[in-house]
Design a protein around this motif. Structure first.
Motif, PDB file in Angstrom:
ATOM      1  N   ILE A 229       0.854  -1.181   0.000  1.00  0.00           N
ATOM      2  CA  ILE A 229       0.000   0.000   0.000  1.00  0.00           C
ATOM      3  C   ILE A 229       0.892   1.234   0.000  1.00  0.00           C
ATOM      4  CG2 ILE A 229      -1.817   1.300   1.157  1.00  0.00           C
ATOM      5  CD1 ILE A 229      -2.673  -1.243   2.537  1.00  0.00           C
ATOM      6  N   ALA A 230       0.739   2.087  -1.000  1.00  0.00           N
ATOM      7  CA  ALA A 230       1.477   3.345  -1.073  1.00  0.00           C
ATOM      8  C   ALA A 230       0.498   4.478  -0.808  1.00  0.00           C
ATOM      9  CB  ALA A 230       2.129   3.510  -2.435  1.00  0.00           C
ATOM     10  N   ARG A 231       0.822   5.324   0.174  1.00  0.00           N
ATOM     11  CA  ARG A 231      -0.032   6.457   0.535  1.00  0.00           C
ATOM     12  C   ARG A 231       0.714   7.756   0.288  1.00  0.00           C
ATOM     13  NH1 ARG A 231      -0.987   2.468   4.470  1.00  0.00           N
ATOM     14  NH2 ARG A 231      -3.214   1.955   4.795  1.00  0.00           N
ATOM     15  N   ALA A 232      -0.023   8.803  -0.090  1.00  0.00           N
ATOM     16  CA  ALA A 232       0.586  10.114  -0.332  1.00  0.00           C
ATOM     17  C   ALA A 232      -0.517  11.157  -0.419  1.00  0.00           C
ATOM     18  CB  ALA A 232       1.404  10.108  -1.621  1.00  0.00           C
ATOM     19  N   ALA A 233      -0.116  12.423  -0.444  1.00  0.00           N
ATOM     20  CA  ALA A 233      -1.081  13.509  -0.623  1.00  0.00           C
ATOM     21  C   ALA A 233      -1.486  13.627  -2.086  1.00  0.00           C
ATOM     22  CB  ALA A 233      -0.498  14.824  -0.127  1.00  0.00           C
ATOM     23  N   LYS A 234      -0.555  13.333  -2.988  1.00  0.00           N
ATOM     24  CA  LYS A 234      -0.860  13.366  -4.411  1.00  0.00           C
ATOM     25  C   LYS A 234       0.076  12.430  -5.164  1.00  0.00           C
ATOM     26  CE  LYS A 234       1.947  17.538  -5.224  1.00  0.00           C
ATOM     27  NZ  LYS A 234       1.926  18.928  -5.769  1.00  0.00           N
ATOM     28  N   ALA A 235      -0.335  12.062  -6.361  1.00  0.00           N
ATOM     29  CA  ALA A 235       0.468  11.137  -7.162  1.00  0.00           C
ATOM     30  C   ALA A 235       0.202  11.371  -8.635  1.00  0.00           C
ATOM     31  CB  ALA A 235       0.148   9.689  -6.801  1.00  0.00           C
ATOM     32  N   VAL A 236       1.233  11.154  -9.431  1.00  0.00           N
ATOM     33  CA  VAL A 236       1.113  11.117 -10.883  1.00  0.00           C
ATOM     34  C   VAL A 236       1.532   9.717 -11.306  1.00  0.00           C
ATOM     35  CG1 VAL A 236       1.887  12.056 -13.093  1.00  0.00           C
ATOM     36  CG2 VAL A 236       1.601  13.566 -11.118  1.00  0.00           C
ATOM     37  N   TYR A 237       0.611   9.007 -11.913  1.00  0.00           N
ATOM     38  CA  TYR A 237       0.777   7.583 -12.191  1.00  0.00           C
ATOM     39  C   TYR A 237       0.898   7.392 -13.700  1.00  0.00           C
ATOM     40  CZ  TYR A 237      -0.527   2.608 -11.552  1.00  0.00           C
ATOM     41  OH  TYR A 237      -0.577   1.241 -11.530  1.00  0.00           O
ATOM     42  N   ASN A 238       2.078   6.956 -14.164  1.00  0.00           N
ATOM     43  CA  ASN A 238       2.278   6.650 -15.570  1.00  0.00           C
ATOM     44  C   ASN A 238       1.823   5.218 -15.810  1.00  0.00           C
ATOM     45  OD1 ASN A 238       3.174   6.037 -18.130  1.00  0.00           O
ATOM     46  ND2 ASN A 238       5.174   7.005 -17.880  1.00  0.00           N
ATOM     47  N   TYR A 239       0.690   5.104 -16.447  1.00  0.00           N
ATOM     48  CA  TYR A 239       0.058   3.810 -16.647  1.00  0.00           C
ATOM     49  C   TYR A 239       0.839   2.931 -17.619  1.00  0.00           C
ATOM     50  CZ  TYR A 239      -3.890   0.649 -17.606  1.00  0.00           C
ATOM     51  OH  TYR A 239      -4.709  -0.428 -17.754  1.00  0.00           O
ATOM     52  N   GLU A 240       1.621   3.531 -18.506  1.00  0.00           N
ATOM     53  CA  GLU A 240       2.307   2.762 -19.541  1.00  0.00           C
ATOM     54  C   GLU A 240       3.526   2.021 -19.012  1.00  0.00           C
ATOM     55  OE1 GLU A 240       2.829   5.929 -22.379  1.00  0.00           O
ATOM     56  OE2 GLU A 240       1.169   5.161 -23.579  1.00  0.00           O
ATOM     57  N   ASN A 241       4.194   2.568 -17.991  1.00  0.00           N
ATOM     58  CA  ASN A 241       5.362   1.858 -17.443  1.00  0.00           C
ATOM     59  C   ASN A 241       5.202   1.518 -15.963  1.00  0.00           C
ATOM     60  OD1 ASN A 241       5.775   4.285 -16.142  1.00  0.00           O
ATOM     61  ND2 ASN A 241       7.638   4.829 -17.255  1.00  0.00           N
ATOM     62  N   ASN A 242       3.966   1.717 -15.437  1.00  0.00           N
ATOM     63  CA  ASN A 242       3.633   1.338 -14.061  1.00  0.00           C
ATOM     64  C   ASN A 242       4.394   2.113 -13.000  1.00  0.00           C
ATOM     65  OD1 ASN A 242       1.799  -1.035 -14.669  1.00  0.00           O
ATOM     66  ND2 ASN A 242       3.666  -1.710 -15.679  1.00  0.00           N
ATOM     67  N   MET A 243       4.927   3.292 -13.332  1.00  0.00           N
ATOM     68  CA  MET A 243       5.670   4.104 -12.382  1.00  0.00           C
ATOM     69  C   MET A 243       4.783   5.221 -11.843  1.00  0.00           C
ATOM     70  SD  MET A 243       8.564   2.580 -12.260  1.00  0.00           S
ATOM     71  CE  MET A 243       9.493   3.763 -11.268  1.00  0.00           C
ATOM     72  N   ALA A 244       4.873   5.440 -10.516  1.00  0.00           N
ATOM     73  CA  ALA A 244       4.121   6.504  -9.872  1.00  0.00           C
ATOM     74  C   ALA A 244       5.069   7.432  -9.141  1.00  0.00           C
ATOM     75  CB  ALA A 244       3.103   5.929  -8.896  1.00  0.00           C
ATOM     76  N   SER A 245       4.837   8.731  -9.298  1.00  0.00           N
ATOM     77  CA  SER A 245       5.576   9.743  -8.543  1.00  0.00           C
ATOM     78  C   SER A 245       4.676  10.207  -7.410  1.00  0.00           C
ATOM     79  CB  SER A 245       5.958  10.909  -9.456  1.00  0.00           C
ATOM     80  OG  SER A 245       6.594  11.932  -8.713  1.00  0.00           O
ATOM     81  N   LEU A 246       5.100   9.965  -6.158  1.00  0.00           N
ATOM     82  CA  LEU A 246       4.295  10.258  -4.978  1.00  0.00           C
ATOM     83  C   LEU A 246       4.872  11.447  -4.232  1.00  0.00           C
ATOM     84  CD1 LEU A 246       4.037   6.582  -3.638  1.00  0.00           C
ATOM     85  CD2 LEU A 246       2.438   7.734  -5.169  1.00  0.00           C
ATOM     86  N   ASP A 247       3.999  12.330  -3.757  1.00  0.00           N
ATOM     87  CA  ASP A 247       4.454  13.516  -3.024  1.00  0.00           C
ATOM     88  C   ASP A 247       3.566  13.770  -1.817  1.00  0.00           C
ATOM     89  OD1 ASP A 247       6.698  14.967  -4.538  1.00  0.00           O
ATOM     90  OD2 ASP A 247       5.265  14.522  -6.134  1.00  0.00           O
ATOM     91  N   GLY A 248       4.204  14.187  -0.712  1.00  0.00           N
ATOM     92  CA  GLY A 248       3.490  14.615   0.476  1.00  0.00           C
ATOM     93  C   GLY A 248       3.120  13.487   1.412  1.00  0.00           C
TER      94      GLY A 248
END
Length: 301
Positions: A229-248
């Motif tokens: 489980i990854a939790r954050a205030a916001k995230a940008v999730y690149n669906y094509e390579n399964n990478m998420a940038s999590l902040d806060g």
């Protein structure tokens, strides 16, 4: 049963013309730039539940049926269908207790439907998805749709999307929005992404198919996948390579192991993450005997 086959610009009734029902709804922001196009298979991601509805390729007239009749109010420039009302064109159909089609007349005498309202027991069905709600407003001018109600739900073969406030489809922006306690789940894999606001963006691939490539999540973000489980205030999730940038207030948990920080780059498919403090200290909690014995190779400060 009364039936109306409307010609003219009503032929363009589709999710390309689905619309804003509430003033609180706003056009989604542009997608975050810079996400990598290294695709590893979109079926690996829970974000895939945020499916798009695109019936702009449908052809032919719209057929409107209603068990209690169809009323034409010429002075108000509307058609009103009541009782098990249904409007259908190609692969798209809209059913409700009542439908109101607003039209305007051009100088050449042709009529153009620019908005359709659906009220009560709304069900929208396309080739790939089914949406239920209490109210929907379709605006052909804005190229958007908002569905509202108490039990909002969009289902497809693989995915399920629910929201408290609205489900929105913005064809001109190639975006889909779920507002208020939003949840997108992969019914096959059991993966989920949750947030106060979820916005998915689509683009045309080399085969001409519209595919989801990015999801922006804001507020109380949770990404659940593969036991992590990854939790954050916001995230940008690149669906094509399964990478998420999590902040806060980032917290990534696997079993009893935790990794906390202010920013993370997280591989949703593998569970691997790199967390930084953003000016504060990165904290790691590794519990001996936890189910994730290889966590040191997965969760990385």
């Amino acid at each position: 049963m009364s039936r109306l086959i409307a010609l003219g610009a009503i032929l363009s009734l589709s999710v390309a013309g689905l619309a804003v029902a509430q003033q609180s709804s706003s056009v989604p922001a542009a997608p975050i730039q810079g996400s990598s196009p290294n695709a590893q298979g979109p079926s690996q991601s829970p974000a895939g539940a945020l499916g798009n509805i695109d019936t702009s390729s449908s052809a032919g007239p719209v057929e409107i049926d209603a068990s209690e009749g169809i009323e034409w109010r010429r002075d108000e420039s509307v058609y009103i269908a009541r009782g098990n009302a249904r409007a259908a064109r190609g692969d798209l159909s809209v059913s409700a207790d009542s439908l109101i089609a607003h039209y305007r007349e051009a100088t050449d005498g042709k009529t153009t439907i620019y908005m359709v309202e659906a009220d009560g027991g709304v069900v929208i069905v396309s080739k790939d998805a089914r949406i239920v709600g209490d109210r929907a407003v379709y605006d052909l001018d804005k190229g958007s749709a908002v569905i509202t109600g108490k039990d909002l739900k969009a289902t497809s073969k693989q995915g399920l999307v629910t929201a408290r406030d609205s489900l929105e489809y913005w064809n001109n922006q190639s975006a889909v929005v779920a507002r208020g306690n939003a949840r997108a789940a992969d019914k096959v894999k059991g993966d989920e992404i949750r947030a106060d606001l979820l916005t998915g963006y689509f683009r045309i691939d080399s085969t001409g198919t519209r595919r989801l490539y990015q999801v922006q999540a804001t507020g109380n973000v949770q990404i659940l996948s593969g036991g992590s489980i990854a939790r954050a205030a916001k995230a940008v999730y690149n669906y094509e390579n399964n990478m998420a940038s999590l902040d806060g207030a980032v917290k990534i948990t696997r079993g009893k192991n935790q990794l906390n920080g202010e920013h993370a780059v997280y591989n949703v498919k593998t569970g691997q993450a790199k967390v930084t403090g953003g000016g504060s200290q990165v904290k790691t909690l590794l519990v001996p005997g936890s189910e994730s014995g290889s966590v040191s190779g997965v969760l990385k400060p």
